[in-house]
Scaffold this active site. Sequence first.
Site, PDB file in Angstrom:
ATOM      1  N   CYS A   6      88.699  -1.704  55.328  1.00 22.65           N
ATOM      2  CA  CYS A   6      88.414  -1.511  53.900  1.00 22.65           C
ATOM      3  C   CYS A   6      87.193  -0.656  53.569  1.00 22.65           C
ATOM      4  O   CYS A   6      87.316   0.413  52.976  1.00 22.65           O
ATOM      5  CB  CYS A   6      88.257  -2.870  53.225  1.00 22.65           C
ATOM      6  SG  CYS A   6      89.676  -3.957  53.387  1.00 22.65           S
TER       7      CYS A   6
ATOM      8  N   HIS B  73      83.885  -3.506  47.172  1.00 23.04           N
ATOM      9  CA  HIS B  73      83.656  -3.686  48.610  1.00 23.04           C
ATOM     10  C   HIS B  73      82.746  -2.614  49.217  1.00 23.04           C
ATOM     11  O   HIS B  73      82.936  -2.192  50.355  1.00 23.04           O
ATOM     12  CB  HIS B  73      84.992  -3.734  49.368  1.00 23.04           C
ATOM     13  CG  HIS B  73      84.883  -4.542  50.640  1.00 23.04           C
ATOM     14  ND1 HIS B  73      85.921  -4.681  51.534  1.00 23.04           N
ATOM     15  CD2 HIS B  73      83.842  -5.254  51.169  1.00 23.04           C
ATOM     16  CE1 HIS B  73      85.539  -5.435  52.552  1.00 23.04           C
ATOM     17  NE2 HIS B  73      84.285  -5.798  52.340  1.00 23.04           N
TER      18      HIS B  73
END
Length: 574
Positions: free
Chosen positions: A96, A152
């Site tokens: 990610c 994130h």
Amino acid sequence: MAVYALTGFSLVSLLSFGYLSWDWVKPSLVADVPMDPMEKTLPPAFTRPPHIIFILTDDQGYHDVGYHGSDIHTPTLDRLAAEGVKLENYYIQPICTPSRSQLITGRYQIHTGLQHSIIRPRQPNCLPLDQVTLPQKLQEAGYSTHMVGKWHLGFYKKECLPTRRGFDTFLGSLTGNVDYYTYDNCDGPGVCGYDLHEGEDVAWDQSGKYSTFLYAQRVSKILASHSPKEPIFIYVAFQAVHTPLQSPKEYIYRYRSMGNVARRKYAAMVTCMDEAVKNITWALKKYGYYDNSVIVFSTDNGGQTFSGGSNWPLRGRKGTYWEGGVRGIGFVHSPLIKRKRRTSWALVHITDWYPTLVSLARGNLSNVPGLDGYNVWPAISEGKESPRTEILHNIDPLYNHAKYGSLEDGFGIWNTAVQASIRVGEWKLLTGDPGYSDWIPPQTLTNFPGSWWNLERLTNGLRKSVWLFNITADPYERYDLSDQRPDVVRALLMRLVHYNRTAIPVRYPAENPRAHPDFNGGAWGPWASEDDVDEWEGGGEPLKSRNKKKKKCKICKLRSFFRKLNTRLMSNRI
């Protein structure tokens, strides 16, 4: 029944039956759609900067889209891709944070210090503040910028938040993994907190709304309140289809015939996300944006096979540097494309979107030297050759070193125990431990009792630390040519050496107990004050402040206090 029948197959059997052949993908699903003759005579012109909608999905496998032959229904994605340009030589990162950082900065992760793992919720770490981000460049070009979805990229202090990094508005989560309804995220036993934010505030009132629907509705509201005469950039980073596997029941019911429970839930989430994209596209048309818009669709990494995802027929999965971990689903849909309805095999990497989109926005790239991305719009729109000829997948000096790697195996110029991967032309090199090297056919996935996919690892990968593949001729990485072509291995190792000389130290600090949500009103959010250490060296040690004794004593006492308090809280919860 068919699933269990596969347990008796060997890897050789699967190859013999053609399961690992490109022909397995139905030609009708990948062939170009005939071009409308009128499109050649009436190409739309850029009269003003286009509206840009960038859609990023989370953990969607390479196989998990209709036009790649999937059993999952994605009619919206199929139609948008068919009417636009499919990117079938498109690369992302295996996890990610690296993909998101490279999208936002246009730089390889070795140039931002984020080359190891992800940013954990309790780490005092974020996208380096000296990086000029994509939304900041678009703001300079006169764009209104909005982010909806998963960030994130760190949040330990307010300067790290999306609204401080170039976005006018933000609705979404700061961490990497939340419940789709309650927005709770646990980073270990007893370390749980709420994570849905509106701007820089906690969005407590949105709890209970399924995130995929919530994010699509927010995009529609943004479009409804903005003027199509003014350029807009919306970054839609869906949480879907990352775990936990949650979906409205009506979507799961559509896949009730699937015997694999994880695959069934996962498929429902993909279809739900597809409908959300449909609603976004509809809003673009309803509010007058579509004719001057560019829609980019991308996955962030390969699918997680034990959570329902499939990267078939590619090798590997999320978290690996095999093709199944780094080759992404990607396409561009826009009335502004000159050559629509085709498949592009131009080499494209996620870092390329930064210069490509800033150029489309008529922004200025002269003050952001050192980008690793290229402007690939001519390759996408006109079918020209891609300016990109190589991709550094990564160099991670902190990842577990391969047991059998050595400097000697790397011709004395590279330690092959170090995890690294690079693509140069048609060649791909991997060193160290590239990650789990399986080929998993659709519908085997979770609960599959056989172990045939371990064959390659047991017979070929046990004592290796170098692999070489001709990806053009062998996209499924079946034939390791490292022994046959030592000249190519050496040349690619030299490219790794070149890139490694430009790398900055890894930023991967130790977790800090002060980040616990219980000390932040029960929610994940910024926790570091202005007096805290805000620069961190690789390995997790904080740089010393000017008032060393006072700061060190204060930090030590606080950490001791919070560690004891956290232990008590965890004991009470258990």
